[in-house]
Motif scaffolding. Structure first.
Motif, mmCIF file in Angstrom:
data_model
loop_
_atom_site.group_PDB
_atom_site.id
_atom_site.type_symbol
_atom_site.label_atom_id
_atom_site.label_comp_id
_atom_site.label_asym_id
_atom_site.label_seq_id
_atom_site.Cartn_x
_atom_site.Cartn_y
_atom_site.Cartn_z
ATOM 1 N N LYS A 105 1.875 6.086 -8.440
ATOM 2 C CA LYS A 105 0.547 5.664 -8.525
ATOM 3 C C LYS A 105 0.862 3.918 -8.642
ATOM 4 O O LYS A 105 0.668 3.358 -9.704
ATOM 5 N N TYR A 145 -2.672 13.085 -16.752
ATOM 6 C CA TYR A 145 -2.778 11.694 -16.314
ATOM 7 C C TYR A 145 -1.631 10.868 -17.105
ATOM 8 O O TYR A 145 -0.847 10.110 -16.471
ATOM 9 N N GLU A 196 -3.024 11.700 3.327
ATOM 10 C CA GLU A 196 -3.890 11.237 2.299
ATOM 11 C C GLU A 196 -4.928 10.160 2.669
ATOM 12 O O GLU A 196 -4.555 9.348 3.527
ATOM 13 N N PHE A 197 -5.716 9.904 1.870
ATOM 14 C CA PHE A 197 -6.618 8.761 1.850
ATOM 15 C C PHE A 197 -6.079 7.658 0.969
ATOM 16 O O PHE A 197 -5.206 7.945 0.071
ATOM 17 N N PRO A 198 -6.740 6.239 1.202
ATOM 18 C CA PRO A 198 -6.203 5.377 0.118
ATOM 19 C C PRO A 198 -6.074 5.790 -1.299
ATOM 20 O O PRO A 198 -5.374 5.308 -1.946
ATOM 21 N N ARG A 227 1.718 11.462 -15.551
ATOM 22 C CA ARG A 227 1.762 11.095 -14.297
ATOM 23 C C ARG A 227 2.216 9.690 -14.343
ATOM 24 O O ARG A 227 2.976 8.706 -13.731
ATOM 25 N N TYR A 237 -2.355 -1.390 -2.843
ATOM 26 C CA TYR A 237 -3.329 -0.738 -1.977
ATOM 27 C C TYR A 237 -3.863 -1.792 -0.650
ATOM 28 O O TYR A 237 -4.987 -1.858 -0.360
ATOM 29 N N THR A 274 -10.653 14.973 -2.356
ATOM 30 C CA THR A 274 -10.646 14.958 -3.947
ATOM 31 C C THR A 274 -10.307 13.753 -4.807
ATOM 32 O O THR A 274 -9.393 13.245 -4.148
ATOM 33 N N CYS A 324 -7.905 8.900 -2.336
ATOM 34 C CA CYS A 324 -8.105 10.590 -2.592
ATOM 35 C C CYS A 324 -6.815 11.439 -1.724
ATOM 36 O O CYS A 324 -6.675 11.006 -0.780
ATOM 37 N N GLY A 362 -2.443 14.291 -6.680
ATOM 38 C CA GLY A 362 -3.847 14.126 -7.410
ATOM 39 C C GLY A 362 -3.986 14.910 -8.451
ATOM 40 O O GLY A 362 -3.584 16.266 -8.445
ATOM 41 N N ILE A 363 -4.527 14.551 -9.735
ATOM 42 C CA ILE A 363 -4.937 15.495 -10.677
ATOM 43 C C ILE A 363 -5.964 16.567 -10.309
ATOM 44 O O ILE A 363 -5.981 17.685 -10.461
ATOM 45 N N THR A 364 -7.028 15.758 -9.354
ATOM 46 C CA THR A 364 -8.014 16.751 -8.801
ATOM 47 C C THR A 364 -7.467 17.808 -7.687
ATOM 48 O O THR A 364 -7.993 19.119 -7.965
ATOM 49 N N ARG A 365 -6.536 17.337 -7.129
ATOM 50 C CA ARG A 365 -5.795 18.234 -6.033
ATOM 51 C C ARG A 365 -5.333 19.450 -6.874
ATOM 52 O O ARG A 365 -5.361 20.539 -6.418
ATOM 53 N N THR A 420 -10.550 11.831 -9.036
ATOM 54 C CA THR A 420 -11.020 11.769 -10.205
ATOM 55 C C THR A 420 -12.657 11.368 -10.246
ATOM 56 O O THR A 420 -13.203 12.024 -10.963
ATOM 57 N N ARG A 434 1.691 5.453 2.910
ATOM 58 C CA ARG A 434 2.187 4.740 1.937
ATOM 59 C C ARG A 434 3.586 4.685 1.695
ATOM 60 O O ARG A 434 4.271 5.772 1.702
HETATM 61 C C1 LIG Z 1 -3.048 7.594 -3.043
HETATM 62 C C2 LIG Z 1 -4.271 8.309 -3.866
HETATM 63 N N1 LIG Z 1 -4.103 9.587 -3.715
HETATM 64 C C3 LIG Z 1 -5.065 10.262 -4.236
HETATM 65 C C4 LIG Z 1 -5.768 10.004 -5.202
HETATM 66 C C5 LIG Z 1 -6.512 11.000 -6.117
HETATM 67 O O1 LIG Z 1 -5.750 11.195 -7.246
HETATM 68 P P1 LIG Z 1 -6.691 11.792 -8.457
HETATM 69 O O2 LIG Z 1 -7.170 12.976 -8.293
HETATM 70 O O3 LIG Z 1 -5.631 11.967 -9.707
HETATM 71 O O4 LIG Z 1 -7.667 10.880 -8.869
HETATM 72 C C6 LIG Z 1 -5.602 8.676 -5.912
HETATM 73 C C7 LIG Z 1 -6.407 8.267 -6.911
HETATM 74 O O5 LIG Z 1 -6.537 7.000 -7.221
HETATM 75 C C8 LIG Z 1 -4.599 7.938 -5.137
HETATM 76 O O6 LIG Z 1 -4.601 6.539 -5.274
#
Ligand SMILES: Cc1ncc(COP(=O)(O)O)c(C=O)c1O
Length: 283
Positions: free
Chosen positions: A141, A47, A173-175, A50, A145, A233, A177, A198-201, A235, A135
């Motif tokens: 990041k 994190y 992506e999602f807003p 990033r 939003y 996915t 995720c 994303g770190i989870t990705r 955090t 986006r």
């Molecule tokens: C635009 C966007 N995509 C993906 C993610 C997921 O990222 P992470 O897995 O690092 O939480 C986030 C997290 O806030 C995000 O803002």
């Protein structure tokens, strides 16, 4: 609850910025967000990588160096005493005299209770809608939003838990995720471009090859409708199954086996990481 603002630890309610900050004037700033589990900041280095990268790309100054920032994180964990929490780093555009050019930013670290998906969402999966949008500066990041917040009303009307962006026929992506699908042949696929990394990705992509073939590439919207499984996915959400997209069931309409296997692998990876951190702390 204590927060850290520009060199000072102070009660969160006193962590205030002046209205001239570029974050308020123009929505210019960056942030990051990680989880604290069992008082361990999970995957902290990723994190921080990033966050520093975001600040460099956006030309923002005012963040303390890495060892000092880690010390702030550990002090807040100690002093706030929360076992499980979210921690947020924010760096703004600063008190800009002309309300346009960034100056030395304001840097804030705060801790918050975690908002997790409901047990029903985890067990049964969620419904989502899609929306044509991409986006700006997607791999940073930023605090912008606008579209995600604006779409909340549309999501509520559609009884959807989230909204997947696509443009020119390609999903991103999602807003908040990242998106994954599993083809009917069992290959895990996730968009390569126009996304926040994303770190989870990243963690899912690390563990997935032991479970299935993996492809990171452009994903067409039609492929999404034909998918055998889908999930998102983040955090706070981990791996969350998607069972309906734009009113069409995904595969069997239930969380799929690859999704559930990846969720378990991710949890095992987290468990191992926490144990490793506890051992370091105790040694
Ligand atoms: C635009 C966007 N995509 C993906 C993610 C997921 O990222 P992470 O897995 O690092 O939480 C986030 C997290 O806030 C995000 O803002």
């Amino acid at each position: 609850m204590l927060a850290y603002l520009n060199g000072e630890f102070l009660p969160l309610e006193n962590a205030q910025l002046h209205v001239s900050d570029l974050a308020i004037q123009r929505g210019y700033g960056i942030f990051d967000f990680f989880r604290v589990n069992e008082r361990v900041p999970l995957y902290l280095e990723d994190y921080l990588d990033r966050f520093y990268r975001s600040s460099a790309i956006m030309g923002l100054e005012g963040v303390i160096d890495r060892p000092a920032l880690k010390e702030v994180v550990y002090q807040l964990i100690r002093r706030n005493g929360m076992q499980e929490a979210g921690m947020k780093l924010i760096l703004t555009g600063g008190y800009s005299p002309d309300a346009y050019h960034p100056v030395k930013g304001n840097f804030l670290v705060s801790q918050h209770p975690l908002v997790l998906p409901t047990a029903a969402q985890v067990a049964e999966g969620i419904s989502i809608i899609t929306y044509p949008y991409r986006r700006e500066i997607a791999d940073v990041k930023t605090i912008n939003y606008i579209m995600g917040v604006w779409l909340l009303k549309k999501m509520k009307e559609a009884r959807a838990a989230d909204v997947l962006y696509h443009r020119d026929g390609i999903v991103s992506e999602f807003p908040r995720c990242n998106f994954f699908l599993v083809t009917r042949q069992g290959t895990l696929v996730t968009p390569a471009n126009h996304i926040l990394h994303g770190i989870t990705r990243m963690r899912v992509l690390e563990v997935a090859p032991s479970a299935c073939p993996v492809e990171v590439r452009d994903v067409r919207l039609e492929e999404v409708y034909e998918a055998g499984e889908a999930f998102l996915t983040s955090t706070t959400k981990g791996v969350l199954p998607i069972v309906n997209i734009d009113n069409r069931p995904v595969g069997s309409g239930k969380p799929g086996p690859v999704t559930l296997a990846l969720r378990d692998l991710l949890r095992q990876r987290e468990r191992a990481e926490l144990q490793k951190s506890h051992q370091v702390q105790n040694s």
